[in-house]
Design a protein around this motif. Sequence first.
Motif, PDB file in Angstrom:
ATOM      1  N   ASP A  10       1.964   4.267 -11.787  1.00 21.53           N
ATOM      2  CA  ASP A  10       2.426   2.880 -11.724  1.00 21.53           C
ATOM      3  C   ASP A  10       3.887   2.798 -11.262  1.00 21.53           C
ATOM      4  N   GLU A  11       4.727   3.719 -11.742  1.00 23.03           N
ATOM      5  CA  GLU A  11       6.116   3.734 -11.292  1.00 23.03           C
ATOM      6  C   GLU A  11       6.205   4.058  -9.809  1.00 23.03           C
ATOM      7  N   ALA A  12       5.399   5.008  -9.348  1.00 25.39           N
ATOM      8  CA  ALA A  12       5.421   5.363  -7.931  1.00 25.39           C
ATOM      9  C   ALA A  12       4.884   4.221  -7.072  1.00 25.39           C
ATOM     10  N   LEU A  13       3.923   3.478  -7.571  1.00 30.31           N
ATOM     11  CA  LEU A  13       3.395   2.344  -6.807  1.00 30.31           C
ATOM     12  C   LEU A  13       4.475   1.294  -6.575  1.00 30.31           C
ATOM     13  N   ARG A  14       5.294   1.054  -7.581  1.00 29.59           N
ATOM     14  CA  ARG A  14       6.380   0.088  -7.402  1.00 29.59           C
ATOM     15  C   ARG A  14       7.378   0.585  -6.359  1.00 29.59           C
ATOM     16  N   THR A  15       7.614   1.889  -6.328  1.00 27.91           N
ATOM     17  CA  THR A  15       8.533   2.434  -5.334  1.00 27.91           C
ATOM     18  C   THR A  15       7.950   2.376  -3.935  1.00 27.91           C
TER      19      THR A  15
END
Length: 236
Positions: A20-25
């Motif tokens: 989820d954190e990588a998706l935001r990035t």
Amino acid sequence: MTSAPHLLPEDRADYERVLDEALRTATDRPEPSAAAARLGAGQLRAMALDAAALINTAAAAEYAHLVRVREEHRRPSGPSAGPGSNPGPRGEVTPGAGLGVVVTVLTPVLAGTAAVVLLLLGYVLRMVDPPPDVAGQLLSAGWFFAAVTAAGLLAAGAALLVTALRNHPAEAHATGATEPDEVARARETWHHALRERGVLPFLYEALAASDAPPVSSQETSTPHPPSPDLTAPHAD
């Protein structure tokens, strides 16, 4: 390529948080590309979840280290630890703890059964005219076992409460709330490697592949030669 250990179910939630954190990035850009518009975050997330085993190979060494360190801290410290022993607060093994639990649970059951039988027989014999002397003895014994049953229920409730309080730190350790510093560092290292070398490259590659213009069937087919101009004048 070194194969990563199978992603354990207890680490699935960590993988999803990193994803989820990588998706935001990967998707939060000043000028979103056409691929990001076509592939939503939900589609990218589903693709990354399906490829979890493949993506985790990029952080194989870090994940293997995390699993090894975590298992070392969970392993009982006493060499004689077994299924019938109970580790103490400092890791020492207390033999016979299982027998105490069995006695605590069975005492109210057996005493309650005896109390019901004795009281029932005592009151039935008491209805006989004249009542035999054994009726009073049965009633006394029945009420005694009834008191033992009540005391056993209180003791069992207290034992369950103590067991729940003792197991609460272990549950918190299992969820990572109070895990040792070495395990926390290994987990953070795995998260970083998984995000930088696994999840983000996978997302960027998926976006780049989706951003490539599709090749139509007309472009890939063999070009036909131009048809002759039938209106042109023929040479005599």
